[in-house]
Design a protein around this motif. Structure first.
Motif, short mmCIF file in Angstrom:
data_model
loop_
_atom_site.label_atom_id
_atom_site.label_comp_id
_atom_site.label_asym_id
_atom_site.label_seq_id
_atom_site.Cartn_x
_atom_site.Cartn_y
_atom_site.Cartn_z
N LEU A 214 4.05 7.06 -11.06
CA LEU A 214 4.14 8.37 -10.42
C LEU A 214 4.31 8.22 -8.92
N SER A 215 3.54 7.31 -8.32
CA SER A 215 3.63 7.09 -6.88
C SER A 215 5.04 6.68 -6.47
N ARG A 216 5.62 5.76 -7.22
CA ARG A 216 6.97 5.30 -6.88
C ARG A 216 8.02 6.37 -7.14
N TYR A 217 7.83 7.16 -8.20
CA TYR A 217 8.81 8.20 -8.51
C TYR A 217 8.84 9.27 -7.42
N LEU A 218 7.68 9.62 -6.89
CA LEU A 218 7.62 10.67 -5.87
C LEU A 218 8.28 10.26 -4.56
N GLN A 219 8.56 8.97 -4.41
CA GLN A 219 9.23 8.50 -3.19
C GLN A 219 10.74 8.46 -3.33
N ARG A 220 11.25 8.82 -4.51
CA ARG A 220 12.69 8.84 -4.71
C ARG A 220 13.32 10.03 -4.00
N VAL A 221 14.57 9.88 -3.60
CA VAL A 221 15.26 10.98 -2.92
C VAL A 221 15.69 12.05 -3.91
N ASP A 222 15.81 11.69 -5.19
CA ASP A 222 16.26 12.65 -6.20
C ASP A 222 15.11 13.08 -7.10
N VAL A 223 13.91 13.18 -6.52
CA VAL A 223 12.74 13.51 -7.31
C VAL A 223 12.90 14.86 -8.00
N ASP A 224 12.50 14.91 -9.24
CA ASP A 224 12.52 16.13 -10.05
C ASP A 224 11.06 16.55 -10.22
N PHE A 225 10.68 17.68 -9.60
CA PHE A 225 9.28 18.07 -9.60
C PHE A 225 8.78 18.43 -11.00
N THR B 152 0.81 -1.22 0.00
CA THR B 152 0.00 0.00 0.00
C THR B 152 0.84 1.27 0.00
N VAL B 153 2.17 1.12 -0.10
CA VAL B 153 3.04 2.29 -0.20
C VAL B 153 3.58 2.45 -1.62
N ARG B 154 3.99 1.32 -2.21
CA ARG B 154 4.53 1.36 -3.56
C ARG B 154 3.62 0.52 -4.47
N TRP B 155 2.49 1.11 -4.86
CA TRP B 155 1.50 0.39 -5.65
C TRP B 155 2.09 -0.01 -7.00
N HIS B 156 1.79 -1.23 -7.42
CA HIS B 156 2.31 -1.71 -8.70
C HIS B 156 1.30 -2.68 -9.30
N SER B 157 1.07 -2.55 -10.61
CA SER B 157 0.10 -3.43 -11.27
C SER B 157 0.51 -4.89 -11.20
N ARG B 158 1.83 -5.15 -11.09
CA ARG B 158 2.27 -6.54 -11.04
C ARG B 158 1.89 -7.21 -9.72
N ASP B 159 1.50 -6.40 -8.71
CA ASP B 159 1.05 -6.99 -7.45
C ASP B 159 -0.21 -7.83 -7.66
N LEU B 160 -0.95 -7.55 -8.74
CA LEU B 160 -2.17 -8.30 -9.04
C LEU B 160 -1.93 -9.39 -10.09
N LYS B 161 -0.70 -9.50 -10.57
CA LYS B 161 -0.41 -10.43 -11.66
C LYS B 161 -0.70 -11.87 -11.27
N VAL B 162 -0.22 -12.29 -10.09
CA VAL B 162 -0.40 -13.68 -9.68
C VAL B 162 -1.88 -13.98 -9.46
N LEU B 163 -2.58 -13.06 -8.83
CA LEU B 163 -4.02 -13.26 -8.59
C LEU B 163 -4.75 -13.54 -9.90
N LEU B 164 -4.49 -12.74 -10.92
CA LEU B 164 -5.23 -12.86 -12.18
C LEU B 164 -4.74 -14.02 -13.04
N SER B 165 -3.44 -14.25 -13.06
CA SER B 165 -2.91 -15.32 -13.91
C SER B 165 -3.10 -16.70 -13.29
N ARG B 166 -3.29 -16.75 -11.97
CA ARG B 166 -3.47 -18.03 -11.28
C ARG B 166 -4.84 -18.10 -10.60
N TYR B 167 -5.78 -17.37 -11.12
CA TYR B 167 -7.11 -17.31 -10.50
C TYR B 167 -7.76 -18.69 -10.42
N ASP B 168 -7.73 -19.44 -11.52
CA ASP B 168 -8.35 -20.77 -11.52
C ASP B 168 -7.67 -21.71 -10.53
N CYS B 169 -6.35 -21.59 -10.41
CA CYS B 169 -5.62 -22.42 -9.45
C CYS B 169 -6.01 -22.05 -8.02
#
Length: 270
Positions: free
Chosen positions: A126-137, A58-75
């Motif tokens: 965008l969420s992950r980029y804004l957490q970088r220490v060298d963020v460029d606004f 819930t801090v570094r949201w990523h679409s791949r976090d749902l990859k296993v759920l969707l690709s292995r749903y039947d399993c």
């Protein structure tokens, strides 16, 4: 940005239930060794690469976090069905499996998963980029505009997600759950009756899809667009931006206006 995504994840009962179910699935499959082993065995039987469920970060949201759920749903369904019917498995794991099987064996659950996969794909970088220490606004503002454009396009196409669910998950055991009919108070001599029924797909579009996408769009605009002049001013102080000043500010007047905004905002009263 964390607050923007959190807003969209807590606006509808279906969405809240979806994220609660994801957490319950992760705990069940990762903390119960017998179920973890069964999940691996089911994947191997299907000649699939063995994957493990991911906890949604819930801090570094990523679409791949749902990859296993969707690709292995039947399993996942197969494991839950096996555990639910296994009388040798007692206690919470079996009860949890029975409850989760009922919760996730709907096309509303799947449609919500695909919806947030698209939302994370648009807003996650965008969420992950804004957490970088060298963020460029300056770059961040460009990413905000890109995310808004992508989400606006997504908002036009709820049918694409519905069609995708129908094409990818056509098992007769996975259905659109009929929404509960809302009752309204009888007026004068009217007969009490429910409101006109809507299809489960229309109910999901109205209450989950549009509400979630509109919430994140409004949150992005409210949190970033009104602060655009200030963020542009801050971008001047990013070392990586110095070589790009000529491109960013085509005239000396543009540069001066940006500096004035910064100075006025952070002026110190004598």
């Amino acid at each position: 940005m964390f607050l923007v995504l959190s807003d969209s994840a807590s606006v509808d009962v279906q969405v809240i239930s979806f994220f609660n179910d994801l957490e319950a699935l992760y705990v069940l499959f990762s903390k119960t060794q017998r179920i973890h082993d069964l999940f691996e065995a089911v994947q191997l039987e299907e000649n699939l690469k063995v994957l493990s469920l991911k906890r949604l970060n819930t801090v570094r949201w990523h679409s791949r976090d749902l990859k296993v759920l969707l690709s292995r749903y039947d399993c996942i369904l197969s494991v839950l069905e096996t555990v639910a019917l296994d009388s040798l498995i007692d206690g919470n794991p079996r009860k949890t499996s029975i409850g989760l099987l009922k919760q996730i064996q709907t096309k509303q659950f799947l449609a919500t998963a695909y919806l947030f996969r698209e939302i994370f794909a648009s807003a996650g970088p965008l969420s992950r980029y804004l957490q970088r220490v060298d963020v460029d606004f300056g770059k961040a503002l460009g990413m905000v505009e890109s995310a808004i454009d992508e989400l606006n396009e997504l908002c036009k196409e709820p049918e694409l997600i519905i069609r995708y669910v129908e094409q990818k998950h056509n098992s007769p055991s996975v259905i659109w759950q009929q929404p509960r009919i809302r009752r309204r108070r009888r007026i004068d001599d009217e007969n009490a009756e429910g409101e006109p029924a809507e299809t489960p797909e229309d109910h999901w579009k109205r209450n989950t899809f549009y509400v979630s996408v509109d919430t994140i769009l409004n949150s992005l605009k409210n949190r970033f667009e009104k602060n655009q002049p200030l963020l542009q001013a801050f971008s001047l102080f990013a070392p990586s931006r110095f070589p790009q000043l000529v491109k960013n500010f085509k005239t000396a007047h543009d540069l001066q206006a940006c500096l004035n905004t910064f100075c006025e905002t952070y002026s110190i009263d004598a």
